[in-house]
Design an enzyme around this catalytic site. Sequence first.
Site, short mmCIF file in Angstrom:
data_model
loop_
_atom_site.label_atom_id
_atom_site.label_comp_id
_atom_site.label_asym_id
_atom_site.label_seq_id
_atom_site.Cartn_x
_atom_site.Cartn_y
_atom_site.Cartn_z
CB SER B 362 -0.87 -0.01 1.24
OG SER B 362 -1.56 1.21 1.32
NE ARG B 363 2.09 2.64 -5.90
CZ ARG B 363 2.13 1.59 -6.70
NH1 ARG B 363 3.13 0.74 -6.60
NH2 ARG B 363 1.21 1.38 -7.59
CB VAL B 364 -0.81 6.72 -0.10
CG1 VAL B 364 -0.05 7.21 -1.30
CG2 VAL B 364 -2.12 6.11 -0.49
#
Lengths: 128, 496
Positions: B362-364
């Site tokens: 999950s990048r953010v």
Amino acid sequence: MKKQTSKDYASALFTATQGLKGKELHEVIHNFVSLLAREQKLKQAEKIIAEFVAYAKKQEGIQDISISSAHELDTKAINAIKKSFGEKVEVTQAVDESLIGGFVVKTQDKIFDASLKMQLVRLKHQLH
Amino acid sequence: MSINTIVEELRKNIASFEKQVSVEEVGTVIEVGDGIARLSGLSKCQASEMLEFPNETFGVALNLEEETVGAVILGDYKHIKQGDTVKRTGRILSVPVGEELIGRVVNPLGEPIDGGTAFHSKKFNPIEKIAPGVMTREPVSQPVQTGIKAIDAMIPVGRGQRELIIGDRQTGKTAVAIDTIINQKGQDMICVYVAIGQKESKVARIVAKLKEAGAMDYTVVVSAGASDPAALLYIAPYAGVAIAEYFMDQGKDVLCVYDDLSKQAWAYREISLLLRRPPGREAYPGDVFYIHSRLLERACRRNKESGGGSITALPIIETQAGDVTAYIPTNVISITDGQIFLETDLFYRGIRPAVNVGISVSRVGSSAQIKPMKKVAGKLKLSLAQFRELEAFSQFSSDLDPETKKQIELGQRMVEILKQPQFAPMPVAHQVAIIYAVSNGFTNEVEVVKMKEWEDKFHAFLDKTKPALIEKMSKGEWDEKIEGELKDSINEFKKK
């Protein structure tokens, strides 16, 4: 090269034949037909003729309209409708009893609906 | 209402009714078939304008060419023949939106298909809309609690994020999404579930499950079934997000699930090929990337000045035999802010949800995690990564040094607590408590197979005796005092 459509042929024929009469006209048409034959487009002849009629009428400002009405209209009424569409108008007429009353005028790409049936439908929507 | 008032009302309405000549622009059908119609005339027709065919069937103009207009027909097309007149409506394809849609099942045109009453919505949203721009957005800051331990701890999702759920058939992709919807109860979220090309029986089952869990009180289901024409499948996700945008405009947070986008891509491929657009890779048209990017770009977290609200998107992609390098999966992976990988192997080994936490990211989302979860998840992630390295040796357990053995057993316990049955999302405070207990070695003397039982009893104990602590942790509070309290609670439970 871009493929030529029936409309392209029709407009070309219109430009070529504009203002020509008698023998000259005959010659141009003869040449046109042999062009069609050479390009193997004779199969589309009917389509090209239809396009030509439509294109020529448009160029000369003639409008095709069809009037359908619940009852047979008299000439006075028809002339009044004709007038509102301009000078050069060709009319076809039909009777459609399902309209109940009033009339519907169809042009090339528009419908003017002044029939009782449509009014009733609108009333129904408004009361809903 | 008495008869007199009705008559009076009717009189008033009729009196105000004006005679009018309606002017309509029309065209004619040149050819029709496979849900596609080619029309002549309609020279002023707009792109994606709705067209009215006979019998109140609607279509959408997709191809505007020099001579003709290519349109897809939304619905049955058997009664449409060559030469039929087609009217312009002047309306861009739109869906009714509003509060009354909540709890309903609708088709992509916004018509109810749950047998309930029709709604006369006054407000329509166009299904295609340009996504909010840079100036109206802000970074994600609030979590979407999925209620699934593996996801909330290691692959957190924030409100306004786009998190892809990807995996083969039968790996529990829909289950993850449905659990997430069920867990939004009381979280002040509206959910939109868009079913694209799903079996009607599956949609019916999902709706029944949502009703049973009380989740239909805040959920809209948009369904284009497997038997609907491709055009409806293609517009379904846009209709879903248009409905979601209405709620976002009210400043609410919305969760939008697209189940699944590979079927939408198939539908779009079908339409494109029938409209004679040139095929590209895997026979998808050139703009297949754009259909997904413009959809997912509409997920956003809007700042206060622009009205607030958010749309979180959970698109689902089905892979064939685990191949994530196919065209559509790579496209959607590159668009989204992370992905949750579900794997068949894990599923059959009994690890359900079958999330592969090694390659899921999950990048953010981590910036939206609540503090206690952030604190405990770091350790969990690290220990699980170490466990994966050592897992291969776990078969020779007798020859291993005690340190490695301990590490492996810890990993096994963690895997055990990350297992979770379907339709049983867990509140975040409980997740924090159990993850803390396991990763700090409080459960080292519990056998791996008995972990589940221990966990259930532990949660029951916390609920019964420490409601204040649970309350604090779910609010996101975390300091040494709370940590100490949690430690004491675990020890107290162990003594019993």
